[in-house]
Each structure stands twice: as C-alpha cells, then as structure tokens.
Scaffold this motif. Structure first.
Motif, PDB file in Angstrom:
ATOM      1  N   ILE A  14      65.072 -13.088  52.817  1.00  0.00           N
ATOM      2  CA  ILE A  14      63.996 -12.377  53.498  1.00  0.00           C
ATOM      3  C   ILE A  14      63.701 -11.086  52.756  1.00  0.00           C
ATOM      4  N   GLY A  15      62.501 -10.980  52.224  1.00  0.00           N
ATOM      5  CA  GLY A  15      62.069  -9.764  51.549  1.00  0.00           C
ATOM      6  C   GLY A  15      61.086  -8.998  52.413  1.00  0.00           C
ATOM      7  N   GLY A  16      60.628  -7.877  51.909  1.00  0.00           N
ATOM      8  CA  GLY A  16      59.704  -7.061  52.686  1.00  0.00           C
ATOM      9  C   GLY A  16      58.345  -7.703  52.877  1.00  0.00           C
ATOM     10  N   THR A  17      57.922  -8.533  51.916  1.00  0.00           N
ATOM     11  CA  THR A  17      56.603  -9.155  51.978  1.00  0.00           C
ATOM     12  C   THR A  17      56.680 -10.652  52.253  1.00  0.00           C
ATOM     13  N   PHE A  18      57.567 -11.332  51.541  1.00  0.00           N
ATOM     14  CA  PHE A  18      57.679 -12.781  51.707  1.00  0.00           C
ATOM     15  C   PHE A  18      59.114 -13.203  52.002  1.00  0.00           C
ATOM     16  N   THR A  19      59.222 -14.338  52.666  1.00  0.00           N
ATOM     17  CA  THR A  19      60.509 -14.985  52.909  1.00  0.00           C
ATOM     18  C   THR A  19      60.517 -16.289  52.125  1.00  0.00           C
ATOM     19  N   ASP A  20      61.517 -16.456  51.277  1.00  0.00           N
ATOM     20  CA  ASP A  20      61.604 -17.637  50.417  1.00  0.00           C
ATOM     21  C   ASP A  20      62.734 -18.551  50.881  1.00  0.00           C
ATOM     22  N   LEU A  21      62.437 -19.838  50.934  1.00  0.00           N
ATOM     23  CA  LEU A  21      63.434 -20.828  51.335  1.00  0.00           C
ATOM     24  C   LEU A  21      63.516 -21.915  50.268  1.00  0.00           C
ATOM     25  N   VAL A  22      64.734 -22.301  49.934  1.00  0.00           N
ATOM     26  CA  VAL A  22      64.973 -23.348  48.942  1.00  0.00           C
ATOM     27  C   VAL A  22      65.945 -24.360  49.531  1.00  0.00           C
ATOM     28  N   MET A  23      65.605 -25.647  49.400  1.00  0.00           N
ATOM     29  CA  MET A  23      66.486 -26.698  49.903  1.00  0.00           C
ATOM     30  C   MET A  23      66.773 -27.698  48.789  1.00  0.00           C
ATOM     31  N   ALA A  24      68.051 -28.042  48.644  1.00  0.00           N
ATOM     32  CA  ALA A  24      68.458 -28.971  47.594  1.00  0.00           C
ATOM     33  C   ALA A  24      69.068 -30.222  48.205  1.00  0.00           C
ATOM     34  N   ASP A  25      68.643 -31.366  47.699  1.00  0.00           N
ATOM     35  CA  ASP A  25      69.208 -32.650  48.111  1.00  0.00           C
ATOM     36  C   ASP A  25      70.533 -32.836  47.373  1.00  0.00           C
ATOM     37  N   GLU A  26      71.633 -32.928  48.107  1.00  0.00           N
ATOM     38  CA  GLU A  26      72.949 -33.038  47.477  1.00  0.00           C
ATOM     39  C   GLU A  26      73.118 -34.336  46.700  1.00  0.00           C
ATOM     40  N   ALA A  27      72.381 -35.366  47.075  1.00  0.00           N
ATOM     41  CA  ALA A  27      72.529 -36.665  46.416  1.00  0.00           C
ATOM     42  C   ALA A  27      71.707 -36.757  45.137  1.00  0.00           C
ATOM     43  N   THR A  28      70.476 -36.246  45.184  1.00  0.00           N
ATOM     44  CA  THR A  28      69.574 -36.412  44.040  1.00  0.00           C
ATOM     45  C   THR A  28      69.364 -35.139  43.237  1.00  0.00           C
ATOM     46  N   GLY A  29      69.679 -33.995  43.836  1.00  0.00           N
ATOM     47  CA  GLY A  29      69.447 -32.729  43.162  1.00  0.00           C
ATOM     48  C   GLY A  29      68.017 -32.240  43.276  1.00  0.00           C
ATOM     49  N   GLU A  30      67.185 -32.978  43.991  1.00  0.00           N
ATOM     50  CA  GLU A  30      65.784 -32.584  44.150  1.00  0.00           C
ATOM     51  C   GLU A  30      65.693 -31.263  44.916  1.00  0.00           C
TER      52      GLU A  30
END
Length: 258
Positions: A14-30
């Motif tokens: 969580i930043g002052g302007t934007f909130t960034d979310l990243v999700m990784a698939d443990e099986a494929t690495g996507e």
C-alpha cells in the motif's frame, strides 16, 4: 489463471497513491498483477478492493491463497505526520532528557542554529522512577510499586494512550520494567505498554529509548490497522498466514508486527 495443483501466493503493498497486488501460481509460476487507487483514510479499503478484483480476474478464491506478504508505510507515515498516540515515557531517575539530548550527530554538522524536531514525547510526559539496576543486572535499588501506581493513574488522567518504559540497564535485567507493565495492566488496562527490554534489549540509552518510544507511539494505530486488515481478509475467505514486510527486508507474522 486456474492452477492445476498447489495454490497461490499473494504480495500486496500500500503506497500513498496506489496499492499494488501481485499473485503467483505456485504450480505454473504465472504472475497476475493489479493496481488500484489507495484509500489513505483507511488503507485497508483499497487493499481489499484490489484483492477482490485480482481474485475475480484470475478466477481464484481467497481460500486457495497459501501465503500472503504485506508491505506498508503506515508506521513510517504515522511518525512523519506525527499522528501517533499520546505517549508517555517512564525512565530511571536522572535519564528523563535522554530522548531530547540524543547524540551529537546533526543533519548539518556545523550549523549552530539548526532547528531540531521536537521529541515524540514532550517533557511533561517524560517521567522518572527512583530505581536502579547495574550493568550486570544486579538490582541496586528496588522499584517503588506505590510510586508507579500513582504515576500510571496520573498519566491515564492526562489522556495518555501508550507508555514507553526504558529503565537503565534493563537489557541485563528486565525485572523492574516487567513490574511496571504488570502495574499498568491493573491500574490502566486499556493503556498500551512497550518495554525497551522487549523492543530493543541492547545497551546505549538513546537508541533504546528512542526505538521504544517510536514503538509505543505507533503501536495503537498499527494494532488497529493490522486487526482490521486481518479481519477483512478472513471475511473474504483468506485462511493462510499473513506476514508483514519489515524495514530490514525480512518478514514477520502479523501477530508479531502488531
């Protein structure tokens, strides 16, 4: 993004302007990324909105998340903006002004007119107790419990929400600090207490005192923030452990961070 096996790892900042979310698939690495506007008045709102969007776009349920790491500047911003709790400092007699004296280091070393920021705890809320512990942990003068009880009640009457306790040489023997915590829990059960022997059990009084004061100053707001975030994630179906990024670059469980 539907995993054929395993689960998903989540990271969100969580930043002052934007909130960034990243999700990784443990099986494929996507990797799947989502960026949403932050909500400064309540940072958790933006984070949870971003999570809902990320899960919906990825066709993933919160229960499939196996791990989550959160980075936040809430603590730092609380100090910079001076929006922390009304905090008091209890220290050994003779060490009341350690927090304000600090060290010789200056931003501009040779500027004798440099204006220093005021300490997070004003002098009238920096109180002394007549006790003494030696460098090797030997108790030289016992703590007066009645004196502490009176002091705690007085601070509570002044509207103090949080107390930093930093007694000389408590890193060698935290007995008196723990006694103060015990007394405070009975005399003012809603008041937060941060002990230097727990926060930073190391020698050098200024560093230990200032670190403990920051902990006490930011603790109430941080606890509320972490509790609301944890409850919000649970409401979405998140069941895995949540970890918080530290300033040192590592991670700690949310229970420790709060």
């Amino acid at each position: 993004m539907v995993s054929e096996g395993g689960g998903y790892r989540l990271g969100f900042d969580i930043g002052g302007t934007f909130t960034d979310l990243v999700m990784a698939d443990e099986a494929t690495g996507e990797i799947r990324i989502v960026k949403v506007p932050s909500t400064p008045k309540n940072p958790n709102v933006g984070a949870l909105q971003g999570l809902k969007r990320l899960l919906a776009e990825s066709n993933v349920k919160a229960g499939q998340l196996t791990f989550a790491i959160h980075g936040t500047t809430v603590v730092t911003n609380t100090v910079i903006e001076q929006k922390g709790a009304k905090t008091a400092l209890i220290t050994t007699k003779g060490f009341r002004d350690v927090l304000e004296i600090g060290r010789e280091r200056r931003v501009t070393q040779y500027d004798i007119f440099e204006e220093r920021l005021p300490p997070l705890v004003p002098r009238y809320l920096r109180r002394e107790v007549d006790e003494r512990t030696a460098f090797n942990g030997e108790i030289l003068k016992e703590l007066n419990r009645e004196e502490v009880e009176t002091l705690i009640r007085e601070l509570a009457g002044l509207g103090v929400e949080s107390i930093a306790v930093c007694l000389i040489h408590s890193y060698s023997n935290p007995k008196h600090e723990k006694e103060i915590e015990e007394i405070a829990s009975k005399s003012a059960p809603n008041m937060r207490v941060s002990l230097s022997s727990a926060v930073l059990p190391a020698w050098r009084e200024y560093e230990r005192t200032s670190t403990t004061v920051v902990n006490a100053y930011t603790r109430p707001k941080t606890e509320r923030y972490m509790e609301e975030l944890t409850e919000g994630l649970k409401a979405e179906g998140f069941r895995a452990r949540l970890f918080i990024m530290t300033a040192a670059g590592g991670i700690v469980p949310v229970e420790t961070a709060a």
